[in-house]
Design a protein around this motif. Sequence first.
Motif, short mmCIF file in Angstrom:
data_model
loop_
_atom_site.label_atom_id
_atom_site.label_comp_id
_atom_site.label_asym_id
_atom_site.label_seq_id
_atom_site.Cartn_x
_atom_site.Cartn_y
_atom_site.Cartn_z
N SER A 180 -4.86 -1.86 -1.40
CA SER A 180 -5.01 -0.43 -1.68
C SER A 180 -4.22 -0.02 -2.92
O SER A 180 -4.52 -0.50 -4.01
N MET A 181 -3.16 0.80 -2.80
CA MET A 181 -2.40 1.11 -4.01
C MET A 181 -1.90 -0.18 -4.66
O MET A 181 -1.88 -0.31 -5.89
N TYR A 208 -4.61 -1.41 -6.81
CA TYR A 208 -4.70 -0.69 -8.11
C TYR A 208 -3.66 -1.28 -9.07
O TYR A 208 -3.92 -1.41 -10.28
N HIS A 264 -8.49 0.17 7.19
CA HIS A 264 -7.98 0.08 5.82
C HIS A 264 -6.80 -0.89 5.69
O HIS A 264 -6.77 -1.70 4.76
N ARG A 269 -5.64 14.60 -3.88
CA ARG A 269 -4.29 14.11 -4.26
C ARG A 269 -3.37 15.31 -4.49
O ARG A 269 -2.22 15.31 -4.06
N ALA A 295 0.84 -1.21 0.00
CA ALA A 295 0.00 0.00 0.00
C ALA A 295 0.87 1.25 0.00
O ALA A 295 2.11 1.20 0.08
N PHE A 296 0.20 2.37 -0.05
CA PHE A 296 0.83 3.70 0.00
C PHE A 296 0.59 4.32 1.37
O PHE A 296 -0.56 4.28 1.85
N ILE A 334 -11.66 4.18 3.39
CA ILE A 334 -11.09 4.60 2.09
C ILE A 334 -11.71 3.75 0.98
O ILE A 334 -12.20 4.25 -0.03
N MET A 380 -2.53 11.18 6.87
CA MET A 380 -3.20 9.97 6.40
C MET A 380 -3.54 8.96 7.50
O MET A 380 -4.48 8.18 7.35
#
Length: 263
Positions: free
Chosen positions: A89-90, A93, A235, A127, A23-24, A209, A146
């Motif tokens: 999450s990221m 994607y 998350h 963003r 994730a980010f 999220i 965050m």
Amino acid sequence: MIPGNALAHSDDGRGSPVVLLHAFPLDGRMWDAQKEALAGNHRVVVPDFAGFGRSRDREPRASLGEHADDVAELLSWLGIERATVLGLSMGGYIALAFARRHPGRLLGLGLADTRAAPDSPEGRAARDQNIDLVQREGIEALVLRMLPKLLSERALPDVVLRVRALGTSQSAPGASAALAAMRDRPDSTSLLARIDAPSAVIVGSLDTISTPIEMRDMDGRLPRSELTIVDGAGHLANLEAPDAFNAAVLRLCARASAESDRA
Ligand code: MLT
């Protein structure tokens, strides 16, 4: 030896391969508990994306598709033709970008606490504000902004400290490039119906999220998905509730490897 252009990674265990995408704004260390649970029966590959962790000095990528290509290249270098790809999450994607760009290489697909839809106009504006923040004030300011969304209020203090430490160890240029890449990611909703590999959707019940409602919808669009809602986790569900999370990943890997044995 790692070739000059391959992502830094760990590679543990033996068996049907599984790749865990982080994730980010974290790196592959967020998967330590999953590595331990999986490596008894699987080959577990955990990369750090360009600009993160031990790949922090690599040129950051402008798009999530390029990150997915880096993962495909790493797998080729490791001699792995097909793998179960699981991203949170990221990482999710990027797992979807992998499914779009390298469909023949998927043994299974795991989507955890992620979204198939693109950012809304408000999300895109947020963003830009985060890019501005990280560029002006540094990575710690971004992580502090965050944190309340990354973890639920129930997260144990050591988990909060761990996420904060992992986040603040990342580089500002890597983080701002990834924020821009996430902002510009395409809509993957229609891709879901075309994914014919065994898949799993996993979401913390308290994730704000990528909400359980949205992930239930993704599960409904995937032809061969199993949905797991991790009770009481936010998350970063793999860090807050590793046992329940690991059980869902092990089930996915078992389905994917049974299918590859039959093939
Ligand atoms: C992540 O956990 O990777 C990020 O929160 C994803 C996002 O900001 O969309």
